[in-house]
Design an enzyme around this catalytic site. Sequence first.
Site, mmCIF file in Angstrom:
data_model
loop_
_atom_site.group_PDB
_atom_site.id
_atom_site.type_symbol
_atom_site.label_atom_id
_atom_site.label_comp_id
_atom_site.label_asym_id
_atom_site.label_seq_id
_atom_site.Cartn_x
_atom_site.Cartn_y
_atom_site.Cartn_z
ATOM 1 N N LYS A 17 0.122 4.283 -0.256
ATOM 2 C CA LYS A 17 -0.509 5.488 0.288
ATOM 3 C C LYS A 17 -0.268 6.654 -0.694
ATOM 4 C CE LYS A 17 0.518 3.555 4.768
ATOM 5 N NZ LYS A 17 0.287 3.634 6.169
ATOM 6 N N ASN A 55 0.868 -1.183 0.000
ATOM 7 C CA ASN A 55 0.000 0.000 0.000
ATOM 8 C C ASN A 55 0.903 1.231 0.000
ATOM 9 O OD1 ASN A 55 -1.821 2.037 0.515
ATOM 10 N ND2 ASN A 55 -2.127 1.499 2.670
ATOM 11 N N SER A 66 3.444 -2.185 10.379
ATOM 12 C CA SER A 66 4.899 -2.129 10.579
ATOM 13 C C SER A 66 5.619 -3.431 10.223
ATOM 14 C CB SER A 66 5.221 -1.694 12.018
ATOM 15 O OG SER A 66 4.687 -0.406 12.255
ATOM 16 N N GLY A 110 2.083 2.170 10.641
ATOM 17 C CA GLY A 110 2.981 3.307 10.441
ATOM 18 C C GLY A 110 3.700 3.765 11.695
ATOM 19 N N GLU A 164 -5.249 -5.241 10.817
ATOM 20 C CA GLU A 164 -4.274 -4.162 10.976
ATOM 21 C C GLU A 164 -4.575 -3.397 12.264
ATOM 22 O OE1 GLU A 164 -2.395 -2.987 6.946
ATOM 23 O OE2 GLU A 164 -3.920 -1.548 7.469
ATOM 24 N N GLU A 219 -6.531 4.728 7.996
ATOM 25 C CA GLU A 219 -6.309 6.139 7.642
ATOM 26 C C GLU A 219 -7.522 6.722 6.929
ATOM 27 O OE1 GLU A 219 -2.623 5.554 5.578
ATOM 28 O OE2 GLU A 219 -1.637 5.102 7.493
ATOM 29 N N HIS A 263 -9.401 1.091 5.266
ATOM 30 C CA HIS A 263 -8.082 1.307 5.880
ATOM 31 C C HIS A 263 -8.243 2.301 7.023
ATOM 32 C CE1 HIS A 263 -3.943 2.582 6.445
ATOM 33 N NE2 HIS A 263 -3.586 1.456 5.849
HETATM 34 C C1 PEP Z 1 -0.715 0.067 5.903
HETATM 35 O O1 PEP Z 1 -0.664 1.194 5.447
HETATM 36 O O2 PEP Z 1 -1.652 -0.693 5.617
HETATM 37 C C2 PEP Z 1 0.356 -0.358 6.797
HETATM 38 C C3 PEP Z 1 0.264 -1.522 7.370
HETATM 39 O O3 PEP Z 1 1.384 0.534 6.988
HETATM 40 P P1 PEP Z 1 2.795 0.202 7.702
HETATM 41 O O4 PEP Z 1 3.312 -1.087 7.119
HETATM 42 O O5 PEP Z 1 3.661 1.373 7.393
HETATM 43 O O6 PEP Z 1 2.518 0.054 9.162
#
Ligand code: PEP
Length: 269
Positions: free
Chosen positions: A13, A11, A221, A181, A175, A105, A103
Amino acid sequence: MAQRIPVVAGNWKMNFDHLEATYFIQKLAWLLRDAHFDFKGTEIVIMPSFTSIRSVQVLIEAEKMRIGVGAQTVSETSDGAFTGDISAQMLARLGCKYVIIGHSERRKYHPEDDANIVDKVRAVLAADMNPILCVGESFEERKQGIELEYAVNQVHDVMRDLSDKEAQRMLIAYEPIWAVGTGMVATPQSAQDAANAIRDYFKKTYGTDVSEKVRILYGGSVNASNAQALMEGPDVDGFLVGGAALDAEEFSRIARLTSRSARRRLAHR
Ligand code: PEP
């Protein structure tokens, strides 16, 4: 028991313009080919910004790369006076196979909530693509010890009216919000516990056949140092990767580690 092909989805973003995106894809394809990557055994998907999808698709098709393309969100409506929105049909025409929905975000910064998430999932399924539904708790729910229940309820809220056929085309990304992040990652055991609780929900609601087909990813992460341990959970079928998907070498390492774990899993069946 069904054999689930793991997915490693990047992803991006709001990163990379279309030139940077095509450069990245070329580098990733080269790294994976150079490592004799088993493209049949593990699916690689990149979710660029809307503005890069077409360039990435053209490159992938021209070079016959075995990398899938997806989108980071979608409109719940099919067409009309919705300034700035992109429909599922438009994404399908661009060769997108997967669309991220819900998601954290987008739940936070945009009005992507339980009501329109259901409609977005339906729109993606109707356009013959696969939704990647993101669920997961914040620190609050984790402190209260209700994280599994919370994630399962989020899945249930979206799934309740879907048929068996639709259900098995879903991908769920567990998640935990506190891990996205932040550099903080769930332990392999807690990623496995969440994936197992979600699979159990599918089993109770749709039966074993569907629950054994649904792919459940972990996100939050993920990097090349933790991917292998996270893949040890038998219900974890790959990753949704954010930050580490912006570095082609790191992302290809995650892909290779996932593929290796998948092969090991197969050998022990
Ligand atoms: C994501 O954006 O779905 C995500 C898991 O980000 P990160 O790997 O940076 O935590």
